[in-house]
Design an enzyme around this catalytic site. Sequence first.
Site, mmCIF file in Angstrom:
data_model
loop_
_atom_site.group_PDB
_atom_site.id
_atom_site.type_symbol
_atom_site.label_atom_id
_atom_site.label_comp_id
_atom_site.label_asym_id
_atom_site.label_seq_id
_atom_site.Cartn_x
_atom_site.Cartn_y
_atom_site.Cartn_z
ATOM 1 N N PHE A 233 -18.967 107.581 19.395
ATOM 2 C CA PHE A 233 -18.140 108.158 18.343
ATOM 3 C C PHE A 233 -17.180 107.155 17.727
ATOM 4 O O PHE A 233 -17.094 107.015 16.507
ATOM 5 C CB PHE A 233 -17.380 109.361 18.904
ATOM 6 C CG PHE A 233 -16.442 109.999 17.915
ATOM 7 C CD1 PHE A 233 -16.925 110.816 16.911
ATOM 8 C CD2 PHE A 233 -15.075 109.775 17.988
ATOM 9 C CE1 PHE A 233 -16.071 111.408 15.995
ATOM 10 C CE2 PHE A 233 -14.218 110.357 17.075
ATOM 11 C CZ PHE A 233 -14.717 111.180 16.084
ATOM 12 N N TRP A 234 -16.433 106.446 18.573
ATOM 13 C CA TRP A 234 -15.373 105.585 18.033
ATOM 14 C C TRP A 234 -15.927 104.383 17.296
ATOM 15 O O TRP A 234 -15.240 103.792 16.456
ATOM 16 C CB TRP A 234 -14.410 105.173 19.140
ATOM 17 C CG TRP A 234 -13.585 106.344 19.559
ATOM 18 C CD1 TRP A 234 -13.717 107.079 20.707
ATOM 19 C CD2 TRP A 234 -12.563 106.980 18.797
ATOM 20 N NE1 TRP A 234 -12.829 108.119 20.702
ATOM 21 C CE2 TRP A 234 -12.101 108.083 19.551
ATOM 22 C CE3 TRP A 234 -11.991 106.724 17.552
ATOM 23 C CZ2 TRP A 234 -11.095 108.925 19.096
ATOM 24 C CZ3 TRP A 234 -10.984 107.560 17.102
ATOM 25 C CH2 TRP A 234 -10.546 108.645 17.864
ATOM 26 N N LEU B 155 -5.415 118.469 20.742
ATOM 27 C CA LEU B 155 -6.862 118.671 20.837
ATOM 28 C C LEU B 155 -7.177 119.351 22.165
ATOM 29 O O LEU B 155 -6.800 118.869 23.230
ATOM 30 C CB LEU B 155 -7.594 117.341 20.751
ATOM 31 C CG LEU B 155 -9.095 117.372 21.062
ATOM 32 C CD1 LEU B 155 -9.840 118.243 20.068
ATOM 33 C CD2 LEU B 155 -9.663 115.976 21.069
ATOM 34 N N CYS B 156 -7.854 120.460 22.096
ATOM 35 C CA CYS B 156 -8.169 121.200 23.324
ATOM 36 C C CYS B 156 -9.491 121.943 23.162
ATOM 37 O O CYS B 156 -9.716 122.613 22.149
ATOM 38 C CB CYS B 156 -7.046 122.196 23.641
ATOM 39 S SG CYS B 156 -7.298 123.138 25.161
ATOM 40 N N ARG C 45 -19.864 119.304 23.233
ATOM 41 C CA ARG C 45 -19.401 118.188 22.387
ATOM 42 C C ARG C 45 -18.669 118.694 21.153
ATOM 43 O O ARG C 45 -18.916 118.267 20.024
ATOM 44 C CB ARG C 45 -20.578 117.290 22.003
ATOM 45 C CG ARG C 45 -21.245 116.701 23.222
ATOM 46 C CD ARG C 45 -21.835 115.326 23.120
ATOM 47 N NE ARG C 45 -21.433 114.475 22.053
ATOM 48 C CZ ARG C 45 -20.507 113.524 22.173
ATOM 49 N NH1 ARG C 45 -19.844 113.387 23.297
ATOM 50 N NH2 ARG C 45 -20.247 112.738 21.164
ATOM 51 N N LEU D 13 5.815 115.206 20.330
ATOM 52 C CA LEU D 13 5.987 116.326 21.266
ATOM 53 C C LEU D 13 4.690 116.621 22.001
ATOM 54 O O LEU D 13 3.613 116.453 21.453
ATOM 55 C CB LEU D 13 6.433 117.571 20.492
ATOM 56 C CG LEU D 13 7.787 117.468 19.792
ATOM 57 C CD1 LEU D 13 8.076 118.739 19.020
ATOM 58 C CD2 LEU D 13 8.904 117.221 20.808
#
Length: 543
Positions: free
Chosen positions: A125-126, A256-257, A266, A543
Amino acid sequence: MPSSHKQKERSTDIEEPSIVSDHEDSSDIDAADIVSPSASTSQKKKKKKSKASKALGALRGNSEIPQKLVDHVLDQVKAEGAVGSSDANQKNVREVLEKLKIMDVVKGKAGIGGINKKDMGEHKFWGTQPVPQLGEGPPIEDGYIEPSKSREEVRQEAYPLPKDFEWSTLDLNDPQEIKEVYDLLSLNYVEDDEAAFRFQYTNTFDRALKPPGYHKEWHVGVRVSSNKKLVGFISGVPMNLHVRKNLIPVSEINYLCVHKKLRSKRLAPVLIKEVTRRVNLQGVFQAIYTAGVVVPTPVSVCRYYHRLLNVPKLIDIRFAYVPRNMTLARMIRVNKVSSALAVPGMRQMEDRDVPQVADLFTRYMQRFNLAPHFNIDEVRHQFMSGIGTGSVGDGGPGRRVGQVTWTYVVEDPTTHKITDFFSFYSLPSTVINSNKFPVLEAAYLFYYATETAFVDGAEEDSSLKKRLEAVIGDALIVANEANFDVFNALTLMDNVPILQDLKFGVGDGILNFYLYNWRTAPLAGMNSEGGVAAGKGVGVVML
């Protein structure tokens, strides 16, 4: 030393490559972080890495930490001169290495050359994203990696999801949808390795996701088509960010969860691409995010430190441990906090203080290479929107009802000028399987500023350090009066020189800072970079 609970937890949610998790597992700590190499020349870095590689190769097959490795780490810690380095000795270095499970690293079970490297190598991906790739040298000049596009050039339709799932834009003004996000994060985003702690997301994340000018479309969810259950989430909020000499509009990506049972689907990369598309549609093409794991490529790395407040409780829930050379009674005495504020003129911030605080904050943050630029409304939101309702004490000792942010200012009694301020926020955790202490109350140092920074020679003669010790020392007193158990801080801004004297202990948590679609040279975080002292490269607190 205490465990870096906040960092550990969020990394457990990244089964896929992620751009936003703020927490990390100690098994993700790079060997280079352990020996704390200095940032001098690239040639020296290469030489040190080669030696470390040879050392690791020679150690494979051993079960005990060899004295040679302990000596090497101790030498590097002393040479680096980081916070607490003067107290380092063979005994406590060995204890830290044991906690980091360094022998799992050198035997290829974790860290470099082991599980983490394999996992990263399997994800392509990266390599497809506009981010600096691992191994690239520093850029010749700062700037974008891919040019901006017109709205018409940006993909108009949402990215496809796996069968049986659908996109959902969350309305965080709807209490029911707020609760859905809360439940997803609390049950899937926030558990440490030992399943001992789990975050209690109250209105902390709600406030963080609705700053002035926020876009509802940047609160992206994934639902099960059949029953509409929320099983994935990612968020973005707008921010103007100083990156060295450039002021650029960015999206601050966070939270992100993906539901634990669905990580094989995925969904994380698709969530990242979809929020990126939505951000691009608003004409924003850069982002800032943090992660405990290493992906291409950190612009800075910071470490968490912890100031113990309620020592007996922290020992009982195994957040911290009594050192071998200390009794519990002495540990309590050493960490005792005064009950009286030390700085004259210190009081709670009021709405009338916003213009002065905004001016002081803006000038102070210009001292750091990576820092937010807040307007008046954003300053009011960041420092006043979470102060709760009613009077102090209505929500418990030292607290208003629903309070998640504490902001105090110092007012000169003669001129009525605001000369200093500090802020911190609350992020509690459920202590799993503990009936005696079901909640860990944790405070996190947020932003602060002082006029002392602008006095000629303030850093050289240590007057800035002394002033900040007094100001942040009062923050500890306020937090203690509000019955917080621990006070956490990162090695950023002007924190590094004051942490040891304020009795913060080093944590095992590492936090990597990333920029999306922007190149810049590394910034000073837990180590110095390019002649900039440790911490002073980073002025962003997420945060």
